[in-house]
Design an enzyme around this catalytic site. Sequence first.
Site: not given
Ligand code: NAP
Length: 519
Positions: A183, A256, A290, A388
């Site tokens: 997804k 992650e 990240c 962050e």
């Molecule tokens: P996010 O808002 O948490 O979204 C990540 C994924 O989760 C998207 O596909 C999102 O779908 C989905 N999602 C949203 N709400 C959900 C729910 N209730 N249940 C299940 N899935 C759900 O994160 P983001 O804004 O896309 O990405 C940025 C974040 O990712 C930052 O905090 C960054 O640090 C972190 N990150 C971490 C790593 C690592 O390896 N540690 C790597 C990259 C990024 P939608 O698109 O529909 O909202």
Amino acid sequence: MTVDLPDGYDGPPLADLAAAVQTDGDETLRVETPMTGAAIGEVPACSPADVRTAAERAQQAQQEWMARPVSERVEAIEQFVSLVRGSQSDLLDLVQLESGKARYDAMEEILDVVATAGHYADRAPEYLATERVPGVVPLVTQASVDRDPYGVVGFITPWNYPLTLAISDVIPALLAGNTAIVKPAEQTPHTALFVAELLRKAGVPEGCLQILPGDGERLGEPLVAAVDAVSFTGSTAVGREVAALAGRELVPATLELGGNGPLIVREDAPLGRTVTGALRGAFASAGQLCIATERIYVHESRYDGFCDRLVERARGLTLDTSFEWDPDVGSLVSERQLSKVRSHVDEAVADGATLLTGGRHRPDVGPYAYEPTVLADVPEGSAVACEETFGPVVTVTPVADDEEAVARANDSEYGLHGSVWSGDADQGRALARRLDCGSVCVNDAYISMWASTGAPMGGRDDSGIGRRHGKEGFEKYTDPQSVVVQRGHPVAAPAGVPNRLMAATLSWYLRLARAVGLR
Ligand code: NAP
């Protein structure tokens, strides 16, 4: 819907990619490019029913996929690596189009996919080989461990590294004999669809990898309920929700999550190289990484010199949204991301922080473009210091010595990645060991860590659970089964031997075995 691709886009036709989505519904998802803010296409938005259907397809495909010899799965991944290399230009255009990042940043994603897929293709046979472990009685007890695939693994992925995060974790899962459902983030579905098509062309059958674009809040629950293991990459807030769902379903989950990366500049650090590394750490992918550097702690004797150089070099970075190689920094991904970055910077400045450079939205460059920004005198407790920011913003703070640097670096709820700079690599390493992070680079910001695919990476504390890369990044997609073959008499009291004597014998044996190194 009117589609308006930015000048210079020469990647794959987006409508063809969208056509590959399998759905029974007619809802769609509009996709815009951060480069101009214009609509670039729409993809089907999958429903919970589509998730369940995809899981059934994935279960069926998994039986045949798992039954193949590992060498055949390896062959497909090798072929995939060649296709990725051959599709470099398409991939770069597509990643830039959907994420708004600079071309060089997009290239890092391709390099990571190639390196990670190559690593696991080389190692999969070894990681999957039957492992002999010591049995309780040497020669008499033969113990071994085999690693089975879980079945269907569900991946939920973010927009910031739309290529590598959609596929690099899928590769070890596939090699281990699982099938996968991804997804992707709503902003970046085409990149995931394109890379899945490359895998299909490489010989991975239909059903082994399915991409389900759609709303995460709607699809998260049915996805976790339908799969046998979950791999989530995204924010800490959503990671907690996914962990709760996985707990309810009792499926293993790796998470992650976010970070707030510290970088320490020791008294003996070589300033020129340190500034080069700090710039990359802070501004790669416009800080939407990240493992980005968000906080820099500099020994007070080097503070002024470091800040002068950092600011001068940050001012020299080119901010642009184009498909050319020259720009150093691209755009933020969305209005939401821009407003978060602006509020962190503006609040810090209102509370007394000094803006050394940047701090401006640049709509003349792109709707969400924001200048590389360096902040000093940042109040402890401000959002930019503690949370962050996920933008091209870095704070600099002088510290008296290593002790203060470590204390401040560790004063965070996150624990993803850190960086230490020192003229003495041994001292740098010793300091790195004191940082409470899943990974630390010495004399680099992040890339040498990320590219060392044999070394596991992941978060501590609020930055997550589990690791990617290395053996850990493979074994998490496997379910170990131990088989112990006991020769001769079972471990039980022979007829006529009193339980008390048997218990004493076993107790004595365990002491002896340990003393002579048999266990
Ligand atoms: P996010 O808002 O948490 O979204 C990540 C994924 O989760 C998207 O596909 C999102 O779908 C989905 N999602 C949203 N709400 C959900 C729910 N209730 N249940 C299940 N899935 C759900 O994160 P983001 O804004 O896309 O990405 C940025 C974040 O990712 C930052 O905090 C960054 O640090 C972190 N990150 C971490 C790593 C690592 O390896 N540690 C790597 C990259 C990024 P939608 O698109 O529909 O909202």
